[in-house]
Design a protein around this motif. Structure first.
Motif, PDB file in Angstrom:
ATOM      1  N   GLN A  23     -15.341  -9.627 -44.145  1.00 25.79           N
ATOM      2  CA  GLN A  23     -15.274 -11.089 -44.021  1.00 25.79           C
ATOM      3  C   GLN A  23     -15.926 -11.527 -42.723  1.00 25.79           C
ATOM      4  OE1 GLN A  23     -11.611 -13.145 -45.287  1.00 25.79           O
ATOM      5  NE2 GLN A  23     -11.512 -13.967 -43.211  1.00 25.79           N
ATOM      6  N   ILE A  62     -18.002 -13.484 -47.529  1.00 25.65           N
ATOM      7  CA  ILE A  62     -17.436 -12.175 -47.848  1.00 25.65           C
ATOM      8  C   ILE A  62     -18.488 -11.347 -48.582  1.00 25.65           C
ATOM      9  CG2 ILE A  62     -15.708 -10.889 -49.166  1.00 25.65           C
ATOM     10  CD1 ILE A  62     -13.718 -13.072 -48.675  1.00 25.65           C
ATOM     11  N   LEU A  99     -12.026 -15.298 -51.209  1.00 22.80           N
ATOM     12  CA  LEU A  99     -12.842 -16.277 -50.480  1.00 22.80           C
ATOM     13  C   LEU A  99     -12.114 -17.614 -50.412  1.00 22.80           C
ATOM     14  CD1 LEU A  99     -15.839 -16.370 -49.276  1.00 22.80           C
ATOM     15  CD2 LEU A  99     -16.431 -17.576 -51.379  1.00 22.80           C
ATOM     16  N   SER A 102      -9.176 -17.244 -47.974  1.00 26.42           N
ATOM     17  CA  SER A 102      -9.596 -17.124 -46.573  1.00 26.42           C
ATOM     18  C   SER A 102     -10.184 -18.418 -46.030  1.00 26.42           C
ATOM     19  CB  SER A 102     -10.626 -15.997 -46.427  1.00 26.42           C
ATOM     20  OG  SER A 102     -10.080 -14.748 -46.788  1.00 26.42           O
TER      21      SER A 102
END
Length: 287
Positions: A23, A62, A99, A102
């Motif tokens: 990430q 990512i 994704l 995050s």
């Protein structure tokens, strides 16, 4: 320019399989978030410089290794039963969900390289993607390839893959400079799809029973290189035709126009090709 935090993570798929991923987080407000879909047999480290560049421009990113590849290989490769289809149906959706977790409350984009763009229609959550930017993404249809490359392409697909699978229980694609060793079922499906028309379309009604190729409608950009012998214009058009409602723009790059010796199928993402990355930044900024 944003500072970038780089973190190795694990992502759990719907069937509990663990994927190795990295990430990239900008230090300021995130403008959007990008899933980088890798080409067949290519490890996530190949995309590190490009991912850092996106993050420096404000995008959360990512990258990941598909199951059976790199650090996402669990056990011996000859025992790995993964397919190309599984990458689209399980791996990519899991990475997209990570994704979203995050980088919440933003827009999500796919940057697909070859298979990483081809497989989006298999993702059950594909409609969460706001736009698609593909490089070297085509059907790989062997019959369309120029005569100068057709022999070597047929040899790899129709001689090397089955022979390697027979002798070793997997495809030693790295022997021919074709990325990482491939699980046998990945290589067999790759062979089948490239011998047909429309890549994954070959499997509609046989192994693929549910998909979104007919109803995806986010904007998409398809970039290829004039010196790419696989993603030639005919094969890009063949892949685009599988998406029934996808608005698609296309652009063919010529290496010498950017002071480069080659771009081919792989080198868009190399550090030397940084002048080309502005196409991706501009696309993301506008979508």
């Amino acid at each position: 320019m944003n500072q970038v935090k780089q973190t190795d993570i694990q992502i759990t798929c719907s069937d509990k399989y663990l994927l190795a991923a990295t990430q990239y987080t900008p230090d300021n407000k995130v403008k959007g978030a990008v899933l980088i879909g890798p080409a067949t047999g290519i490890k996530r480290q190949f995309y590190a410089n490009f991912a850092i560049h996106l993050a420096e421009h404000g995008y959360g990113v990512i990258t990941f290794d598909n199951r059976g590849i790199g650090e996402s290989l669990d056990g011996h490769i000859k025992d790995c039963e993964v397919t190309l289809q599984c990458w689209g149906e399980k791996d990519m959706p899991a990475v997209l969900e990570q994704l979203k977790q995050s980088f919440p409350d933003t827009r999500y984009h796919l940057v697909g390289h070859s298979a990483g763009g081809q497989l989006i229609g298999l993702m059950p959550n594909a409609h969460d993607i706001s736009s698609v930017f593909n490089f070297a993404c085509s059907s790989g249809q062997l019959s369309n390839m120029k005569l100068s490359y057709k022999f070597s392409a047929h040899f790899f697909m129709n001689v090397f893959i089955p022979l390697s699978n027979l002798l070793f229980g997997h495809t030693k694609s790295h022997w021919l400079g074709m990325g990482e060793p491939l699980p046998k079922e990945v290589a067999k499906q790759w062979q089948l799809w490239c011998n047909g028309q429309g890549y994954v379309k070959t499997a509609f009604g046989s192994t693929v029973h549910r998909h979104h190729y007919d109803d995806l409608s986010m904007p998409s950009m398809w970039i290829n290189a004039e010196d790419d012998q696989i993603a030639i214009n005919e094969n890009v058009a063949d892949m685009v035709s599988v998406f029934k409602q996808l608005p698609a723009q296309t652009k063919t790059l010529k290496a010498e126009n950017y002071g480069l010796n080659e771009i081919g199928h792989m080198k868009f993402f190399s550090r030397q090709s940084k002048p080309l990355w502005q196409y991706a930044i501009e696309w993301l900024d506008n979508h």
